[in-house]
Design an enzyme around this catalytic site. Sequence first.
Site, PDB file in Angstrom:
ATOM      1  N   LEU A 205       5.751  -6.742  -5.052  1.00 11.09           N
ATOM      2  CA  LEU A 205       6.702  -6.570  -6.153  1.00 11.09           C
ATOM      3  C   LEU A 205       6.462  -7.645  -7.206  1.00 11.09           C
ATOM      4  O   LEU A 205       6.284  -8.812  -6.865  1.00 11.09           O
ATOM      5  CB  LEU A 205       8.145  -6.672  -5.646  1.00 11.09           C
ATOM      6  N   HIS A 206       6.460  -7.230  -8.463  1.00 12.61           N
ATOM      7  CA  HIS A 206       6.285  -8.221  -9.525  1.00 12.61           C
ATOM      8  C   HIS A 206       7.024  -7.891 -10.812  1.00 12.61           C
ATOM      9  O   HIS A 206       7.140  -8.734 -11.690  1.00 12.61           O
ATOM     10  CB  HIS A 206       4.797  -8.395  -9.845  1.00 12.61           C
ATOM     11  N   ARG A 207       7.534  -6.671 -10.957  1.00 11.27           N
ATOM     12  CA  ARG A 207       8.147  -6.300 -12.230  1.00 11.27           C
ATOM     13  C   ARG A 207       9.485  -7.000 -12.417  1.00 11.27           C
ATOM     14  O   ARG A 207      10.272  -7.126 -11.478  1.00 11.27           O
ATOM     15  CB  ARG A 207       8.320  -4.782 -12.323  1.00 11.27           C
ATOM     16  N   ARG A 240       6.815 -17.327  -8.673  1.00 17.02           N
ATOM     17  CA  ARG A 240       8.038 -17.155  -9.470  1.00 17.02           C
ATOM     18  C   ARG A 240       9.120 -16.455  -8.665  1.00 17.02           C
ATOM     19  O   ARG A 240      10.296 -16.827  -8.708  1.00 17.02           O
ATOM     20  CB  ARG A 240       7.730 -16.354 -10.737  1.00 17.02           C
ATOM     21  N   ASP A 281       5.823  -1.918  -6.786  1.00 16.38           N
ATOM     22  CA  ASP A 281       6.141  -1.504  -8.153  1.00 16.38           C
ATOM     23  C   ASP A 281       4.890  -1.620  -9.031  1.00 16.38           C
ATOM     24  O   ASP A 281       4.971  -1.614 -10.245  1.00 16.38           O
ATOM     25  CB  ASP A 281       7.302  -2.315  -8.734  1.00 16.38           C
TER      26      ASP A 281
END
Length: 362
Positions: A205-207, A240, A281
Amino acid sequence: MKLLHVVGARPNFMKVAPVMAALARQPGVTQVLLHTGQHYDRNMSDIFFRELGIPLPDINLEVGSGSHAQQTAQIISRFEPVALEQQPDWVCVYGDVNSTVAAALVCAKLGVPVAHVEAGLRSFDRSMPEEINRVLTDQIADLLFTPSPDGDANLQREGVPAGRIRRVGNVMIDTLVRLLPQAEGRPVFDALGLAPDAPYCLVTLHRPSNVDQPDSLADILRALDDISRRVPVIFPVHPRTRAQLAALNIAPDGARLRLVEPLGYLDFLALQRRAAVVVTDSGGIQEETTYLGVPCLTLRENTERPITVEIGTNRLIGHDLARLRREVEAILDGGAKRGAIPPLWDGHAAERIAAVFASGSV
């Protein structure tokens, strides 16, 4: 013929590698690789360049992070003198990152021909910065290499002349096909304590809509924790996102829901290949799982790769986490969606790109 390739983020690396290799086999072709530095982590970037067999960049603009406007402006400012100095016959841009549209804009102003690899993809969601980058790049590019029929249709609907469009297939799959044998024997399974042939769920997941919003991220982690009661969940976490989790004071059971460091391409490909289900995603992961025949559940309301839903193994879940739980259970109980590999996703897309340049018709 001199070609200047512009990359800016890890997904671009997987796309440029086969194209540069195919063009290197063409006589009379000189190539220059430029990294804008849009996303740059020395350890991870060096791993990717080494594993993918890409030469180190000839030029690095070292732009770094920033807002979309700041980053795009920095790339434009730093790329223009390079383009003037290099005087390429063609500039090749890849995918949909800020580096893609920034380089294309510079070239359009200077009159340098631009080829866009992975053109024509649309999510029809203008709230996604990548969608803006895709639309603008395709309008000013001179040659558009599409991966699938929907790309051709989108471009023609937007008024792009048919003579500029070449459907070549998916260069991401070229890299997967070439490196899959190397991925098979990776020690990542032992490192993660995964038993041979034991099922597991792989997550990426990164969005921002998923990982930058505290409530959304907390809800997703609770759903993944529930899933981990059935099978181990492996989640390589971006720094992040890890900081967000720390701020939320979420500490999942590391024996079941395993938050691990980001992985190199080969290790991640090995995990994808054997996963019972992938939750993501990422557009590229939707493509790779479709080729591999691995069930994919995408935590997005839309996708710029609809062919992975239409004929592949991908299902759009949106943000319905109750449905995510149900779909994972169904897959683990033998209810996975059967898919097929789209036409021209055969490992030879880059060769078709090289053939277009070699033909002298561009």
